[in-house]
Design a protein around this motif. Structure first.
Motif, PDB file in Angstrom:
ATOM      1  N   ILE A   1       2.183   6.705  14.957  1.00  0.00           N
ATOM      2  CA  ILE A   1       3.639   6.705  14.940  1.00  0.00           C
ATOM      3  C   ILE A   1       4.210   5.385  14.416  1.00  0.00           C
ATOM      4  N   GLU A   2       3.547   4.261  14.753  1.00  0.00           N
ATOM      5  CA  GLU A   2       4.061   2.957  14.309  1.00  0.00           C
ATOM      6  C   GLU A   2       3.994   2.842  12.784  1.00  0.00           C
ATOM      7  N   GLY A   3       2.858   3.250  12.203  1.00  0.00           N
ATOM      8  CA  GLY A   3       2.683   3.172  10.757  1.00  0.00           C
ATOM      9  C   GLY A   3       3.663   4.062  10.011  1.00  0.00           C
ATOM     10  N   LYS A   4       3.867   5.259  10.516  1.00  0.00           N
ATOM     11  CA  LYS A   4       4.764   6.192   9.846  1.00  0.00           C
ATOM     12  C   LYS A   4       6.227   5.770   9.998  1.00  0.00           C
ATOM     13  N   ALA A   5       6.565   5.185  11.130  1.00  0.00           N
ATOM     14  CA  ALA A   5       7.933   4.677  11.319  1.00  0.00           C
ATOM     15  C   ALA A   5       8.198   3.516  10.353  1.00  0.00           C
ATOM     16  N   ALA A   6       7.177   2.656  10.168  1.00  0.00           N
ATOM     17  CA  ALA A   6       7.323   1.544   9.222  1.00  0.00           C
ATOM     18  C   ALA A   6       7.470   2.072   7.799  1.00  0.00           C
ATOM     19  N   HIS A   7       6.698   3.106   7.455  1.00  0.00           N
ATOM     20  CA  HIS A   7       6.799   3.730   6.131  1.00  0.00           C
ATOM     21  C   HIS A   7       8.207   4.277   5.911  1.00  0.00           C
ATOM     22  N   ASP A   8       8.740   4.972   6.911  1.00  0.00           N
ATOM     23  CA  ASP A   8      10.083   5.549   6.779  1.00  0.00           C
ATOM     24  C   ASP A   8      11.130   4.464   6.575  1.00  0.00           C
ATOM     25  N   SER A   9      10.941   3.325   7.234  1.00  0.00           N
ATOM     26  CA  SER A   9      11.879   2.212   7.094  1.00  0.00           C
ATOM     27  C   SER A   9      11.852   1.657   5.670  1.00  0.00           C
ATOM     28  N   ILE A  10      10.645   1.506   5.108  1.00  0.00           N
ATOM     29  CA  ILE A  10      10.517   1.014   3.728  1.00  0.00           C
ATOM     30  C   ILE A  10      11.104   2.027   2.753  1.00  0.00           C
ATOM     31  N   ARG A  11      10.843   3.290   3.005  1.00  0.00           N
ATOM     32  CA  ARG A  11      11.312   4.369   2.119  1.00  0.00           C
ATOM     33  C   ARG A  11      12.832   4.344   1.966  1.00  0.00           C
ATOM     34  N   ASN A  12      13.527   3.940   3.003  1.00  0.00           N
ATOM     35  CA  ASN A  12      14.997   3.894   2.955  1.00  0.00           C
ATOM     36  C   ASN A  12      15.523   2.798   2.045  1.00  0.00           C
ATOM     37  N   THR A  13      14.658   1.861   1.644  1.00  0.00           N
ATOM     38  CA  THR A  13      15.092   0.779   0.750  1.00  0.00           C
ATOM     39  C   THR A  13      14.844   1.122  -0.716  1.00  0.00           C
ATOM     40  N   LEU A  14      14.166   2.223  -1.007  1.00  0.00           N
ATOM     41  CA  LEU A  14      13.805   2.608  -2.378  1.00  0.00           C
ATOM     42  C   LEU A  14      15.053   2.967  -3.181  1.00  0.00           C
ATOM     43  N   THR A  15      15.250   2.291  -4.323  1.00  0.00           N
ATOM     44  CA  THR A  15      16.472   2.488  -5.111  1.00  0.00           C
ATOM     45  C   THR A  15      16.200   3.214  -6.427  1.00  0.00           C
ATOM     46  N   LEU A  16      17.281   3.634  -7.064  1.00  0.00           N
ATOM     47  CA  LEU A  16      17.172   4.244  -8.394  1.00  0.00           C
ATOM     48  C   LEU A  16      16.523   3.280  -9.384  1.00  0.00           C
ATOM     49  N   LYS A  17      16.890   2.012  -9.311  1.00  0.00           N
ATOM     50  CA  LYS A  17      16.337   1.029 -10.252  1.00  0.00           C
ATOM     51  C   LYS A  17      14.843   0.829 -10.026  1.00  0.00           C
ATOM     52  N   ASN A  18      14.406   0.856  -8.766  1.00  0.00           N
ATOM     53  CA  ASN A  18      12.972   0.768  -8.491  1.00  0.00           C
ATOM     54  C   ASN A  18      12.222   1.870  -9.213  1.00  0.00           C
ATOM     55  N   LEU A  19      12.774   3.077  -9.210  1.00  0.00           N
ATOM     56  CA  LEU A  19      12.126   4.222  -9.865  1.00  0.00           C
ATOM     57  C   LEU A  19      12.178   4.085 -11.386  1.00  0.00           C
ATOM     58  N   LEU A  20      13.312   3.640 -11.918  1.00  0.00           N
ATOM     59  CA  LEU A  20      13.486   3.497 -13.369  1.00  0.00           C
ATOM     60  C   LEU A  20      12.540   2.464 -13.973  1.00  0.00           C
ATOM     61  N   THR A  21      12.098   1.513 -13.161  1.00  0.00           N
ATOM     62  CA  THR A  21      11.252   0.425 -13.654  1.00  0.00           C
ATOM     63  C   THR A  21       9.815   0.533 -13.150  1.00  0.00           C
ATOM     64  N   MET A  22       9.439   1.690 -12.592  1.00  0.00           N
ATOM     65  CA  MET A  22       8.068   1.912 -12.101  1.00  0.00           C
ATOM     66  C   MET A  22       7.668   0.882 -11.046  1.00  0.00           C
ATOM     67  N   GLN A  23       8.598   0.565 -10.158  1.00  0.00           N
ATOM     68  CA  GLN A  23       8.327  -0.381  -9.079  1.00  0.00           C
ATOM     69  C   GLN A  23       8.619   0.244  -7.717  1.00  0.00           C
ATOM     70  N   GLY A  24       8.247   1.522  -7.583  1.00  0.00           N
ATOM     71  CA  GLY A  24       8.511   2.218  -6.327  1.00  0.00           C
ATOM     72  C   GLY A  24       7.655   1.736  -5.171  1.00  0.00           C
ATOM     73  N   GLY A  25       6.469   1.218  -5.488  1.00  0.00           N
ATOM     74  CA  GLY A  25       5.608   0.671  -4.438  1.00  0.00           C
ATOM     75  C   GLY A  25       4.642   1.647  -3.813  1.00  0.00           C
ATOM     76  N   PHE A  26       4.649   2.907  -4.250  1.00  0.00           N
ATOM     77  CA  PHE A  26       3.778   3.911  -3.641  1.00  0.00           C
ATOM     78  C   PHE A  26       2.306   3.675  -3.979  1.00  0.00           C
ATOM     79  N   ASP A  27       1.438   4.119  -3.088  1.00  0.00           N
ATOM     80  CA  ASP A  27      -0.007   4.087  -3.325  1.00  0.00           C
ATOM     81  C   ASP A  27      -0.335   5.246  -4.263  1.00  0.00           C
ATOM     82  N   TRP A  28      -0.509   4.962  -5.535  1.00  0.00           N
ATOM     83  CA  TRP A  28      -0.589   6.004  -6.566  1.00  0.00           C
ATOM     84  C   TRP A  28      -1.509   5.566  -7.698  1.00  0.00           C
ATOM     85  N   ILE A  29      -2.310   6.493  -8.200  1.00  0.00           N
ATOM     86  CA  ILE A  29      -3.118   6.268  -9.401  1.00  0.00           C
ATOM     87  C   ILE A  29      -2.773   7.380 -10.391  1.00  0.00           C
ATOM     88  N   GLU A  30      -2.259   6.988 -11.554  1.00  0.00           N
ATOM     89  CA  GLU A  30      -1.853   7.967 -12.573  1.00  0.00           C
ATOM     90  C   GLU A  30      -3.076   8.711 -13.106  1.00  0.00           C
TER      91      GLU A  30
END
Length: 360
Positions: free
Chosen positions: A127-156
């Motif tokens: 629960i602690e890890g997922k609550a922290a994830h949800d808190s970070i997720r709320n800071t994700l902006t349109l500009k973060n997405l437009l510049t490929m800086q979303g921060g997600f754990d991802w491999i294209e």
């Protein structure tokens, strides 16, 4: 007498200016030597068995146009992630219409239906890890997405990107991913983020991306509304899966070259073109992008023989390369068949782009 001398001086001045303009245009419009054209065509055909087309326009005039392996002007190619750069322009048009909110707006303000805190569920594991994830997720902006800086754990181009495309709701899939970095801090190429941006943009526009593009981009460019595939929820895929002719890709590139204008019509503001192709992310190297020098809003940046270029890049060799100071646009397409070497084709094509720009 003085009047006659003045007229003669003005006539000479006009002739000098006119001749210098002709000389400048001639320098830009010089035809490629036949031996260069022949050798270039042979080399690219031998080096890239999947090549479909290679077109070069300079000063709004096509100076090289070649189709390969059965392709022609009417052949429609999957342009893959070139779609991303088109979505960037759609965002610009929305901004010009005062529809797009500030780019620092959190994505979940636009898509509140996905803002479900998992801490509200009883007996949830970690629960602690997922609550922290949800808190970070709320800071994700349109500009973060437009510049490929979303921060997600991802491999294209991995199992995770395949899983997203097969999921019942790709947007939820992306938003549920753990964060590897804080949004806005590290570049990581992520087509899932682009799809998330596209869905948010469609929500802002109150229509599908395809419909908005048809009315505000493709119709002014005199491009027949292209095929654009959707996800499992019938939303156009923001990061890929558009299909176009090479000559239509060229029209799009020429519009970018001309600061958002084509055929006398301003389609997207020059302000957006300049902002979206500027360096928003430091990027000094990328394995298939020689001489990379930054990333904009879904636009790659690189130098070709010292000339700044803005590149829309798609998997397998789909490229629109805009080189403003040469007044040049280069379009390449490749067939996505068993001869296609994937991302390797992109690197090979930049070698041929550099050969072309070296002649100027």
């Amino acid at each position: 007498m003085r009047s006659k001398q003045f007229l003669q001086a003005m006539t000479m001045l006009c002739l000098i200016l006119f001749c210098s303009k002709l000389k400048s245009q001639a320098a830009f419009n010089k035809e490629l030597p036949k031996d260069f054209t022949y050798q270039f065509t042979q080399e690219i055909n031998d080096s890239i068995p999947s090549i479909g087309s290679f077109i070069v326009s300079q000063n709004n005039k096509v100076i090289y146009e070649q189709y390969f392996h059965g392709a022609n002007k009417e052949t429609i190619f999957s342009i893959k992630s070139v779609t991303k750069s088109i979505v960037s322009v759609l965002a610009g048009i929305a901004q010009d219409k005062n529809i797009l909110p500030n780019l620092n707006t959190p994505v979940l303000k636009i898509l509140p239906e996905y803002n479900v805190s998992r801490s509200s569920f009883k007996n949830i594991s970690n629960i602690e890890g997922k609550a922290a994830h949800d808190s970070i997720r709320n800071t994700l902006t349109l500009k973060n997405l437009l510049t490929m800086q979303g921060g997600f754990d991802w491999i294209e181009n991995s199992k995770i990107s395949t899983a997203m495309s097969f999921s019942g709701d790709p947007v939820k899939f992306v938003l549920d991913l753990p964060f590897e970095e804080y949004p806005g801090t590290v570049f990581n190429y992520n087509s899932g983020e682009t799809h998330l941006f596209g869905v948010a943009l469609a929500k802002i526009l109150k229509t599908s991306l395809k419909k908005f593009a048809a009315d505000n981009l493709f119709k002014p460019l005199k491009i027949n509304n292209p095929r654009w595939d959707t996800d499992s929820m019938n939303r156009n895929i923001g990061g890929s899966e558009m299909f176009m002719k090479s000559e239509d890709m060229l029209k799009f590139g020429l519009m970018i070259l001309n600061n958002g204008k084509l055929g006398g019509k301003q389609i997207v503001s020059s302000k957006w073109i300049q902002e979206s192709t500027s360096e928003h992310v430091k990027l000094d190297s990328w394995d298939v992008m020689p001489d990379a020098n930054g990333y904009g809003y879904y636009w790659w940046r690189r130098k070709t023989n010292g000339h700044q270029a803005f590149v829309a890049t798609g998997y397998g060799g789909q490229l629109i390369c805009v080189i403003p100071d040469l007044k040049m646009v280069i379009v390449t397409t490749c067939f996505l068949n068993d001869k296609n070497k994937g991302r390797t084709e992109i690197k090979k094509l930049h070698y041929f782009i550099d050969k072309m720009t070296k002649r100027n």
